[in-house]
Design an enzyme around this catalytic site. Sequence first.
Site, short mmCIF file in Angstrom:
data_model
loop_
_atom_site.label_atom_id
_atom_site.label_comp_id
_atom_site.label_asym_id
_atom_site.label_seq_id
_atom_site.Cartn_x
_atom_site.Cartn_y
_atom_site.Cartn_z
CB SER A 1 41.69 44.52 31.31
OG SER A 1 41.11 45.76 31.62
NE ARG B 1 35.62 53.18 36.25
CZ ARG B 1 35.23 54.23 35.53
NH1 ARG B 1 33.98 54.35 35.15
NH2 ARG B 1 36.10 55.16 35.19
CE1 TYR C 1 46.77 46.38 32.10
CE2 TYR C 1 44.58 47.30 31.73
CZ TYR C 1 45.39 46.34 32.30
OH TYR C 1 44.83 45.34 33.07
CB VAL D 1 38.48 53.50 43.26
CG1 VAL D 1 37.51 52.44 42.83
CG2 VAL D 1 37.75 54.65 43.88
N1 LIG Z 1 42.81 44.62 39.50
C1 LIG Z 1 41.93 44.83 38.54
O1 LIG Z 1 40.91 45.48 38.73
C2 LIG Z 1 42.14 44.24 37.17
C3 LIG Z 1 41.20 44.50 36.17
C4 LIG Z 1 41.39 43.95 34.91
C5 LIG Z 1 42.47 43.14 34.66
N2 LIG Z 1 43.40 42.91 35.63
C6 LIG Z 1 44.54 42.04 35.32
O2 LIG Z 1 44.66 41.05 36.32
C7 LIG Z 1 46.03 40.69 36.49
C8 LIG Z 1 46.44 40.79 37.94
O3 LIG Z 1 46.30 42.14 38.36
P1 LIG Z 1 46.41 42.58 39.89
O4 LIG Z 1 45.41 43.64 40.11
O5 LIG Z 1 46.40 41.37 40.76
O6 LIG Z 1 47.83 43.27 39.91
P2 LIG Z 1 49.10 43.02 40.87
O7 LIG Z 1 50.08 44.10 40.51
O8 LIG Z 1 48.69 42.91 42.28
O9 LIG Z 1 49.63 41.62 40.35
C9 LIG Z 1 50.52 41.47 39.30
C10 LIG Z 1 51.65 40.59 39.79
O10 LIG Z 1 52.54 40.34 38.71
C11 LIG Z 1 53.87 40.52 39.14
N3 LIG Z 1 54.64 40.93 37.96
C12 LIG Z 1 54.51 42.07 37.23
N4 LIG Z 1 55.36 42.07 36.21
C13 LIG Z 1 56.04 40.90 36.28
C14 LIG Z 1 57.08 40.32 35.49
N5 LIG Z 1 57.59 40.96 34.44
N6 LIG Z 1 57.55 39.10 35.84
C15 LIG Z 1 57.05 38.44 36.93
N7 LIG Z 1 56.09 38.95 37.70
C16 LIG Z 1 55.59 40.17 37.38
C17 LIG Z 1 53.79 41.58 40.21
O11 LIG Z 1 54.88 41.56 41.11
C18 LIG Z 1 52.48 41.23 40.90
O12 LIG Z 1 52.69 40.31 41.94
C19 LIG Z 1 46.82 41.61 35.56
O13 LIG Z 1 47.08 40.92 34.37
C20 LIG Z 1 45.87 42.77 35.31
O14 LIG Z 1 46.14 43.39 34.07
C21 LIG Z 1 43.25 43.45 36.88
#
Ligand SMILES: NC(=O)c1ccc[n+]([C@@H]2O[C@H](COP(=O)([O-])OP(=O)(O)OC[C@H]3O[C@@H](n4cnc5c(N)ncnc54)[C@H](O)[C@@H]3O)[C@@H](O)[C@H]2O)c1
Length: 319
Positions: free
Chosen positions: A120, A211, A144, A187
């Site tokens: 991230s 952003r 985080y 958002v």
């Molecule tokens: N959405 C964004 O803007 C953004 C930005 C930067 C980084 N990220 C990173 O991208 C990745 C995906 O994020 P997202 O937005 O799709 O979030 P999300 O919450 O939709 O997806 C995360 C998934 O991981 C699963 N999960 C969480 N903890 C778990 C565990 N201990 N064991 C098994 N499964 C588990 C959740 O059930 C979920 O399905 C993450 O690593 C997040 O940090 C997201």
Amino acid sequence: MKELLKVLVTGGAGFIGSHVTDLLLDQGYEVIVIDNLISGKLKNLHRDVVFYQTDILSQETEQIIKKEKPDYLVHTAAQISVAKSIESPINDANINIIGTMKLLDYANKYGIKKVIFSSSCAVYGETGDINIPINHKLAPLSFYGASKLTSEMYIQLYCKFYHLPYTILRYSNVYGPRQSSQGEGGVVTIFTNCYLSQKRPIIYGDGEQTRDFIFVKDVAMANLAALQTRNSVNSRIFNIGTGDKTSINKLTESLSKHFPDKLTPQYSPALDGDIRFSCLDIEDTIKNLNWRPSWSLKQGLEETLTYYQNEMRGNKDGK
Ligand SMILES: NC(=O)c1ccc[n+]([C@@H]2O[C@H](COP(=O)([O-])OP(=O)(O)OC[C@H]3O[C@@H](n4cnc5c(N)ncnc54)[C@H](O)[C@@H]3O)[C@@H](O)[C@H]2O)c1
């Protein structure tokens, strides 16, 4: 005969993970998903996926990797909330750092060819109004951000000591269909749902904070590109964003155009710790990853809106 490559996607029932899964299946990969469904949803899972509902921290995860022998690991599962990381840093570190370490260990033990990691822009912290280059100083402002940065370091050290190739992708604010209203980039989803239910969106601060909004299908493409890169650019870190700044006021304006009732936003005091500017420099990514964003904000918002409109209709029809 073409080799059928198998990819393990952790968090594949989540927002980004499910789009990566769909794309990989579409490209002819076999996909297995591990997800504990803490925020992921069964309905996000493609019917051709092999799904294991378990925690990445569980012992079962090792057994699954041992049995399935995936070629690649796309690791998206994480504790994704900055606020929750501040409430419970140990829980955040357990999932994000220990969870990642365990997967790296299994990847090494069971011959995974490459790890693609969802990191991230939170690793950079406050940067001022610039397009953040990949070699910018790293100073996370939350647990985080610190847990993502620590995971990045472990990934690099697993590569150094055990020759486990990787690509680390640092995402800006990802948006699109299937995103929950929590998390880093929620958002767009929050505001879209406000407009759809005829509520005024709340903007924290003056709305001039900016952003870098990247559409989720572009992020899925970046994961595919990372998986397919050959040796010369293996084991590197890339910024995944658009390089374009959008203020929250501008985003609200673009979204509201799609709705007949002109609902003006309400303004509330800025949130503590909210970063003023965040935009990634993607020049190095374009040069070296064989990827560039292809969705404009306008197209991405339209696609997102259509998804939530259909969802709302489905809910009303009791589907
Ligand atoms: N959405 C964004 O803007 C953004 C930005 C930067 C980084 N990220 C990173 O991208 C990745 C995906 O994020 P997202 O937005 O799709 O979030 P999300 O919450 O939709 O997806 C995360 C998934 O991981 C699963 N999960 C969480 N903890 C778990 C565990 N201990 N064991 C098994 N499964 C588990 C959740 O059930 C979920 O399905 C993450 O690593 C997040 O940090 C997201």
